[in-house]
Structures are given as structure tokens and as C-alpha cells.
Write a protein that holds these residues in place. Structure first.
Motif, PDB file in Angstrom:
ATOM      1  N   ARG A 250      69.843   9.692  46.284  1.00 13.81           N
ATOM      2  CA  ARG A 250      68.909  10.373  47.182  1.00 13.81           C
ATOM      3  C   ARG A 250      69.156  11.868  47.190  1.00 13.81           C
ATOM      4  O   ARG A 250      68.241  12.654  47.396  1.00 13.81           O
ATOM      5  CB  ARG A 250      69.072   9.832  48.600  1.00 13.81           C
ATOM      6  CG  ARG A 250      68.395   8.523  48.812  1.00 13.81           C
ATOM      7  CD  ARG A 250      68.345   8.190  50.273  1.00 13.81           C
ATOM      8  NE  ARG A 250      67.218   8.807  50.929  1.00 13.81           N
ATOM      9  CZ  ARG A 250      67.134   9.012  52.233  1.00 13.81           C
ATOM     10  NH1 ARG A 250      68.140   8.704  52.999  1.00 13.81           N
ATOM     11  NH2 ARG A 250      66.078   9.556  52.753  1.00 13.81           N
ATOM     12  N   ARG A 251      70.423  12.241  46.986  1.00 17.85           N
ATOM     13  CA  ARG A 251      70.738  13.661  47.107  1.00 17.85           C
ATOM     14  C   ARG A 251      70.337  14.437  45.857  1.00 17.85           C
ATOM     15  O   ARG A 251      69.804  15.512  45.943  1.00 17.85           O
ATOM     16  CB  ARG A 251      72.233  13.832  47.409  1.00 17.85           C
ATOM     17  CG  ARG A 251      72.458  14.796  48.557  1.00 17.85           C
ATOM     18  CD  ARG A 251      73.902  14.826  49.006  1.00 17.85           C
ATOM     19  NE  ARG A 251      74.424  13.518  49.381  1.00 17.85           N
ATOM     20  CZ  ARG A 251      75.641  13.080  49.046  1.00 17.85           C
ATOM     21  NH1 ARG A 251      76.435  13.838  48.322  1.00 17.85           N
ATOM     22  NH2 ARG A 251      76.052  11.897  49.418  1.00 17.85           N
ATOM     23  N   TRP A 252      70.617  13.858  44.669  1.00 14.28           N
ATOM     24  CA  TRP A 252      70.323  14.695  43.492  1.00 14.28           C
ATOM     25  C   TRP A 252      68.955  14.448  42.880  1.00 14.28           C
ATOM     26  O   TRP A 252      68.450  15.253  42.130  1.00 14.28           O
ATOM     27  CB  TRP A 252      71.424  14.614  42.448  1.00 14.28           C
ATOM     28  CG  TRP A 252      71.806  13.235  41.964  1.00 14.28           C
ATOM     29  CD1 TRP A 252      72.873  12.504  42.383  1.00 14.28           C
ATOM     30  CD2 TRP A 252      71.135  12.457  40.980  1.00 14.28           C
ATOM     31  NE1 TRP A 252      72.906  11.310  41.738  1.00 14.28           N
ATOM     32  CE2 TRP A 252      71.856  11.246  40.858  1.00 14.28           C
ATOM     33  CE3 TRP A 252      70.009  12.639  40.195  1.00 14.28           C
ATOM     34  CZ2 TRP A 252      71.477  10.234  39.999  1.00 14.28           C
ATOM     35  CZ3 TRP A 252      69.630  11.635  39.316  1.00 14.28           C
ATOM     36  CH2 TRP A 252      70.365  10.442  39.231  1.00 14.28           C
ATOM     37  N   LEU A 253      68.324  13.312  43.230  1.00 18.40           N
ATOM     38  CA  LEU A 253      67.018  13.035  42.624  1.00 18.40           C
ATOM     39  C   LEU A 253      65.974  14.047  43.090  1.00 18.40           C
ATOM     40  O   LEU A 253      65.141  14.501  42.302  1.00 18.40           O
ATOM     41  CB  LEU A 253      66.588  11.619  43.004  1.00 18.40           C
ATOM     42  CG  LEU A 253      65.833  10.849  41.926  1.00 18.40           C
ATOM     43  CD1 LEU A 253      66.618  10.834  40.636  1.00 18.40           C
ATOM     44  CD2 LEU A 253      65.579   9.426  42.403  1.00 18.40           C
TER      45      LEU A 253
ATOM     46  N   ALA B 183      62.570  20.487  40.486  1.00 17.53           N
ATOM     47  CA  ALA B 183      62.685  21.387  39.339  1.00 17.53           C
ATOM     48  C   ALA B 183      61.715  20.973  38.241  1.00 17.53           C
ATOM     49  O   ALA B 183      61.076  21.823  37.602  1.00 17.53           O
ATOM     50  CB  ALA B 183      64.115  21.370  38.819  1.00 17.53           C
ATOM     51  N   ALA B 184      61.573  19.650  38.034  1.00 15.56           N
ATOM     52  CA  ALA B 184      60.642  19.169  37.007  1.00 15.56           C
ATOM     53  C   ALA B 184      59.220  19.611  37.334  1.00 15.56           C
ATOM     54  O   ALA B 184      58.460  20.043  36.462  1.00 15.56           O
ATOM     55  CB  ALA B 184      60.720  17.657  36.895  1.00 15.56           C
ATOM     56  N   CYS B 185      58.865  19.505  38.626  1.00 17.09           N
ATOM     57  CA  CYS B 185      57.513  19.904  39.028  1.00 17.09           C
ATOM     58  C   CYS B 185      57.304  21.386  38.784  1.00 17.09           C
ATOM     59  O   CYS B 185      56.261  21.809  38.268  1.00 17.09           O
ATOM     60  CB  CYS B 185      57.292  19.588  40.501  1.00 17.09           C
ATOM     61  SG  CYS B 185      57.183  17.846  40.851  1.00 17.09           S
TER      62      CYS B 185
ATOM     63  N   PHE C  15      61.431  14.392  48.240  1.00 19.10           N
ATOM     64  CA  PHE C  15      61.119  13.620  47.040  1.00 19.10           C
ATOM     65  C   PHE C  15      60.480  12.292  47.402  1.00 19.10           C
ATOM     66  O   PHE C  15      59.488  11.873  46.818  1.00 19.10           O
ATOM     67  CB  PHE C  15      62.418  13.416  46.253  1.00 19.10           C
ATOM     68  CG  PHE C  15      62.326  12.398  45.161  1.00 19.10           C
ATOM     69  CD1 PHE C  15      61.546  12.654  44.058  1.00 19.10           C
ATOM     70  CD2 PHE C  15      63.033  11.212  45.249  1.00 19.10           C
ATOM     71  CE1 PHE C  15      61.460  11.719  43.044  1.00 19.10           C
ATOM     72  CE2 PHE C  15      62.941  10.283  44.236  1.00 19.10           C
ATOM     73  CZ  PHE C  15      62.161  10.528  43.127  1.00 19.10           C
ATOM     74  N   GLU C  16      61.067  11.626  48.413  1.00 20.61           N
ATOM     75  CA  GLU C  16      60.521  10.320  48.804  1.00 20.61           C
ATOM     76  C   GLU C  16      59.144  10.448  49.417  1.00 20.61           C
ATOM     77  O   GLU C  16      58.256   9.632  49.163  1.00 20.61           O
ATOM     78  CB  GLU C  16      61.483   9.640  49.780  1.00 20.61           C
ATOM     79  CG  GLU C  16      62.727   9.128  49.078  1.00 20.61           C
ATOM     80  CD  GLU C  16      63.891   8.912  50.016  1.00 20.61           C
ATOM     81  OE1 GLU C  16      64.891   8.335  49.578  1.00 20.61           O
ATOM     82  OE2 GLU C  16      63.807   9.323  51.196  1.00 20.61           O
TER      83      GLU C  16
END
Lengths: 319, 306
Positions: free
Chosen positions: A20-23, A29-31, B200-201
Motif C-alpha cells: 500500500r505504501r509504495w504502490l 509517477a507512472a501517470c 492510489f486505491e
């Protein structure tokens, strides 16, 4: 809820999972990278065209921006005045440039009034119901028709008139103008409608309450209030028309024309069509010519877009 | 006090103007009728003159309009069109979607104010420029990268067409998807944040599923644009109709075939000349179906949230 039963919500509840923390940051960054791809592509595109245009004459180091600019301007000026030729040194875009300006002016006179009229009709006159919905769907679908299909339509209807020689217009400027007008019609109609929709109801009600007729209300109040939006749409439509190549090739804007058109019934060619003709030559020296032509075309388009942006930002009242 | 009556001519003006404006709107209907009629009539003429059946046209795998007897199989150019559409979508759809998520969820307001118009500028570049771009930059770069690996890259190849068409349709995907994602109600996001979800979620499990139909609609619209793209493909992919999976060779798309026929010496009324209308009708049908599907999906989304 019993703890640890497989399949229950609790079994899938892992608030402290490392992922959860690094995703999140990675995804962000990908976006960002994806967004930058577009920007980088634009920069590379412009850069490659400019370097290709500079390849002709001897040039200094890349940081000599001033001399490069002078070189580019000189190249564009030379290309804008030379007629089309088979020799790269003598090649230019004068005929195509004049042809494109003719197209621009005539499309502005033919296509844009019709488009605005259709937009006003749909937004202000047409009774809501089946009829209006059909026209609306039709316009949405027309906006997605590939431009070359409009070229085929123009070829059969305007250039050939289904084979009736008497009324066929031939591969003349006016065929190109009519084809491009049909092509940009959906854009103009849709933007006009959006601009009219943004005008508040109260303005209309006030005009009607003071005894204005419907047309007086539209002419004196609604259209002036929506004018910035309408003009923006018109300019965007025109810039689409001036960059189109495929439909013009279909309706006969041939490359091998050495005479500057003087009227709507003359043979013509357009800037993008000439760029296409130079770009497909195998001789690399023609690539420089094509790059110069692209610079002229992009300069015209960018200045039109700039005007549209200024109009949108300075004069928009309702949004 | 009595108000003066409206002058009589005003009534005439009113009805005259509304009739004129109606005519303007009717031009759009006429355009559609014109497209369908032209393509339909000339396609029937094509089948009569070329003396081939519809199945020979739709399922024929050889396209040789100059052979004796000429062969008009549409499959090779349909294949080429699909290669370009699929290849360019593989580039444009992920990049466009991620850009849309960035613009709607992550970007600070200032960055968005710069990035959005820049992407729109990309959409305003004429397609001929993309074609030149493919020929001048993409193909040489592909050569420099792939030739050392022992792969032969032709001057005209499908891969460079896919790359430039992909770049071209990125703004279409990103701007339409971004519209849809930003119009997902705030409440959904806030509820998710309130339950402790990370950004992100929220983006991937709340906003994206909520806007999924709109995103799909933008994907289909982008594919339809790639199918109808002409000049970039003409300059990048060349004009060799063949059924191949090798993206480094030249292919021909439906649009390219039309340009090739009109640019060649096919005289008016011959089977080769008329074949461009039959191919045009197929192209029109494909894009129309894609656009209608996209419109239906988008309407479904609008009904759900707006």
C-alpha cells in the motif's frame, strides 16, 4: 464478524501491507510519465521538423538560436515565394499557400455561416423531441466520419456531379471549399450549440418580456452574448480545414499546378497537399523543403489557435 | 396608452429566418444522406462492372486491381487497417488513460492548466505532419534500434505508422477520459478517503470503475479515429496490400488504398476507380459502428452520474 474466517471481509483487510505504501507513488509517477509522453512527443516533433528545415544551408552550433531563427525565417520566406519546382533549390509553396488562403477565406464565408445557422436552429428553434434528437445524433455521427469519406463525397457530388458534365464543378477551388465546409460543419454546430447553451435563460426571458420577437432576441442578445464561444469554434474549425490533406487529394488539389489561383473556378492546390508531394519524394533534399512547408503550416495554425485562446479567455462572459 | 403594433414585415422576417436556419440544419442531414447515397450507388456500380460477388469482395484475400482478371479482395487492406488500429491503441490507450488519471486525480491545478492545453495542441497538429514525422524520425530511429539485432526494417513499415497514429490519438483518449473521470461525483472519492483508502486505491478502485463506461467510450472513439486516419498512414506504412504479422514490412490500409486509387491513373468509371467507393463504404461502416457503440456507452455513463 468472526476474525480470520476465510472469505470474510476481515481476511482481506490488510491496512498495513507494505504494498500500500509504495504502490501509490509508483502509480502516480507512472501517470505523470504518461502525461509527459504527450508533451515530449510534441517537443520532439517540433524539434525534428526544425532541425530538418535547418539541414539545407550551412549552420552553426545548436545554441546559436539567433542565427538559426534568422535562417528559418529566411527559408520560410524563400519557400513562401518560390513556385513549385522539380529542383529542390527552387522548390516552394507559393501556389499552395495562396490556395490554402483562398480555401480559408471561402470556407469562412460558406461553411461557418451554415454551421452557426444550424447550431442556432437546433438550440433556439427546434422543438425538443424526436426530430431534434435525430438531427443531433446525426451530427454526432458526422463528427466521427473519417475525413477521407468527405473527400469521396466531394469527389462524387461536387467534382463529378454523378457524371453530369454540365453541372460538375471539376477539381476547382469551389469543390474543395464545399467539401471542407461539410467536413467542419459538425465542429461548428457543436461548438455553437455549447456556446448558446451557456447563455443564461434570464437574458432570453428579459428580452422576450420587453417585447422582442424571437429573432430579435437571438440577434441582439443571445448571439452577441455567445459570440466568443462561437468564434472560438469557428477558428478551431478553420484550423482543422486548413490542415486537412486527404479530402483535398480526393477532390483534385493536384500537386502539379504552377499557376496561382485567381478565383473560385480556378484549379488549385493547397499547402498540406504540396507538403505531401514533397515529403514522398525519395530525394532527401526535398525533405528540407517539406519541413519548411510544415513550419509555415504550423505557424499559421498556431497563430489561429492563439487567437482562439485569447478570444476564449478575454471575452467569455458566461461559462 | 396603446402600444404600437408590431410591423407586419416582422412576422415575415421571423418565419423567413426560421426557415433559413432550418435549411442550415438540414444540410447536415443532407450530408449524411449524400454520403450513404454516393457510397451505396457507386458500390453497386462497382459490383456490376467488376462482375464480382459480395463474398469475393468481403472475403477475398488478394487485392490486385491491375491484374488480369483484377482481384478485389478487401481482406488485405482490412488486415492492414486492423494492424494500425490495434498497434496504435496499444500505445495510446494505456498512455492516454494514465494521463487522464493524472490530470483528474493527481495533478496540481497549475500543472493541469499547462498540461491540458499542451495535449490539446498535440491534437491540433495536422495529420500530414505526423506522416512526415514517421518518415523522417520514427523509421530511422527504428532502423537504428532494430537493424543491429538483425531485423530488416523497410522504409515504409507498419510499426512507425502505429507509433505516430498512437501519439496522434493520445490526446483524444486523455481529454475524453479526463472529462469523464472528473465528472465522477466528489462524494464517492470522499467516502473512500474517509474509509482510509490511499490516493492510489481511490483512483483505481473507486474513480476508474465509476467512470469505466466513459473511458471505454473514449477508447472506442480513439480506435475509430485510428481506423479512419489517412495521411500519416500513407506516408508511414506505404502501399503494399499484404496479410502479415511482421510490423516491420509495408502494409496497406483501407484509407491508403483510396488515396492510391485516386492518385493513380485509374480512369473514371472503371472497376478500379469504382472500387474506391466500395472500400470507402466499408470504411464508413466500420467507423460508424464504432462511433455508435461509443455513443451508446457514453450515454449509459451520463445516465448513471450526471
Amino acid at each position: 464478524m468472526s476474525a480470520g474466517v476465510p472469505g470474510s471481509t476481515e481476511a482481506r483487510y490488510h491496512p498495513d501491507r507494505v504494498a500500500r505504501r509504495w504502490l501509490g507513488p509508483i502509480f502516480g509517477a507512472a501517470c505523470l510519465a504518461a502525461t509527459c509522453t504527450g508533451v515530449v512527443a510534441l517537443a520532439v516533433l517540433l524539434g525534428s521538423v526544425i532541425t530538418a528545415a535547418l539541414k539545407g544551408p550551412p549552420h552553426g552550433p545548436w545554441y546559436a538560436v539567433g542565427s538559426h531563427l534568422r535562417e528559418l525565417v529566411a527559408l520560410c520566406r524563400k519557400l513562401a515565394t518560390e513556385l513549385q519546382a522539380t529542383e529542390p533549390e527552387l522548390a516552394g509553396f507559393r501556389v499552395g499557400l495562396v490556395g490554402s488562403l483562398w480555401l480559408l477565406g471561402l470556407v469562412a464565408m460558406v461553411g461557418i455561416p451554415v454551421g452557426i445557422g444550424a447550431g442556432v436552429f437546433l438550440e433556439e428553434y427546434a422543438p425538443p423531441g424526436r426530430f431534434r434528437r435525430i438531427i443531433q445524433t446525426n451530427i454526432a455521427n458526422l463528427a466521427g466520419v473519417p475525413s477521407i469519406v468527405y473527400g469521396i463525397l466531394g469527389l462524387a457530388v461536387f467534382v463529378r456531379a454523378f457524371g453530369w458534365k454540365g453541372i460538375a464543378l471539376g477539381p476547382t477551388l469551389i469543390s474543395g471549399v464545399l467539401t471542407l465546409s461539410l467536413l467542419i460543419l459538425p465542429i461548428i454546430v457543436i461548438t455553437t450549440q455549447e456556446a448558446l447553451r451557456a447563455v443564461p435563460r434570464s437574458l432570453r426571458q428579459a428580452a422576450l418580456a420587453l417585447g422582442a420577437s424571437r429573432w430579435q432576441m437571438i440577434r441582439d442578445h443571445v448571439v452577441p452574448a455567445a459570440l466568443p464561444g462561437i468564434l472560438t469554434g469557428a477558428i478551431l474549425g478553420l484550423s482543422r480545414a486548413i490542415g486537412e490533406t486527404a479530402p483535398l487529394i480526393m477532390v483534385g488539389a493536384a500537386g502539379s499546378i504552377l499557376q496561382v489561383p485567381r478565383g473560385p473556378r480556378d484549379l488549385y492546390t493547397a499547402l498540406p497537399v504540396e507538403i505531401y508531394n514533397y515529403a514522398k519524394q525519395p530525394d532527401p533534399r526535398f525533405q528540407t523543403v517539406a519541413a519548411g512547408g510544415i513550419l509555415i503550416l504550423l505557424a499559421i495554425l498556431l497563430s489561429m489557435n492563439a487567437v482562439a485562446i485569447v478570444i476564449r479567455n478575454r471575452f467569455r462572459r458566461y461559462d | 396608452m396603446r402600444w404600437p403594433r408590431r410591423p407586419r414585415y416582422l412576422a415575415w422576417l421571423e418565419s423567413g429566418v426560421s426557415a433559413l436556419l432550418f435549411l442550415c440544419a438540414f444540410v447536415t442531414v443532407l450530408t449524411t444522406i449524400g454520403i450513404v447515397a454516393v457510397l451505396g450507388v457507386q458500390t453497386v456500380g462497382f459490383f456490376r462492372i467488376a462482375r464480382i460477388g459480395i463474398t469475393d469482395f468481403l472475403f477475398g484475400v488478394v487485392l490486385k486491381p491491375d491484374a488480369r482478371p483484377p482481384l478485389f479482395g478487401v481482406v488485405p487492406i482490412f488486415w492492414g487497417t486492423m494492424i494500425v488500429a490495434i498497434g496504435s491503441s496499444m500505445i495510446a490507450l494505456p498512455i492516454g488513460l494514465l494521463s487522464a488519471i493524472y490530470l483528474s486525480e493527481y495533478a496540481p491545478r497549475k500543472a493541469r492548466a499547462i498540461l491540458k492545453p499542451t495535449l490539446e495542441l498535440l491534437a491540433g497538429v495536422p495529420t500530414i505532419v505526423y506522416g512526415y514525422f514517421a518518415l523522417m524520425l520514427v523509421t530511422p530511429v527504428l532502423r537504428a534500434l532494430l537493424e543491429p539485432l538483425g531485423l530488416r526494417v523497410e522504409t515504409f513499415n507498419a510499426l512507425s505508422a502505429c507509433v505516430v497514429v498512437g501519439v496522434m490519438i493520445i490526446p483524444l483518449v486523455s481529454s475524453l477520459s479526463e472529462d469523464v473521470l472528473s465528472s465522477v461525483p466528489r462524494g464517492l472519492r470522499e467516502a473512500a478517503y474517509g474509509l482510509g483508502a490511499t490516493k492510489f486505491e481511490v483512483s483505481t478502485r473507486v474513480v476508474l470503475p465509476a467512470g469505466l463506461s466513459g473511458v471505454l467510450a473514449s477508447f472506442i472513439l480513439a480506435i475509430s479515429r485510428a481506423v479512419g486516419e489517412t495521411m500519416a498512414v500513407v506516408l508511414a506504412a506505404g502501399m503494399r496490400p499484404q496479410i502479415t504479422l511482421n510490423p516491420l514490412t509495408s502494409i496497406e490500409t483501407m484509407t491508403t488504398y483510396i488515396v492510391q486509387v485516386i492518385g493513380g491513373e485509374a480512369s473514371y468509371g472503371t472497376a478500379k476507380y469504382l472500387s474506391l467507393f466500395a472500400v470507402g463504404l466499408s470504411l464508413f461502416a466500420v467507423t460508424l459502428v464504432l462511433n455508435i457503440i461509443s455513443g451508446l456507452i457514453l450515454r449509459h455513463f451520463r445516465e448513471a452520474y450526471q
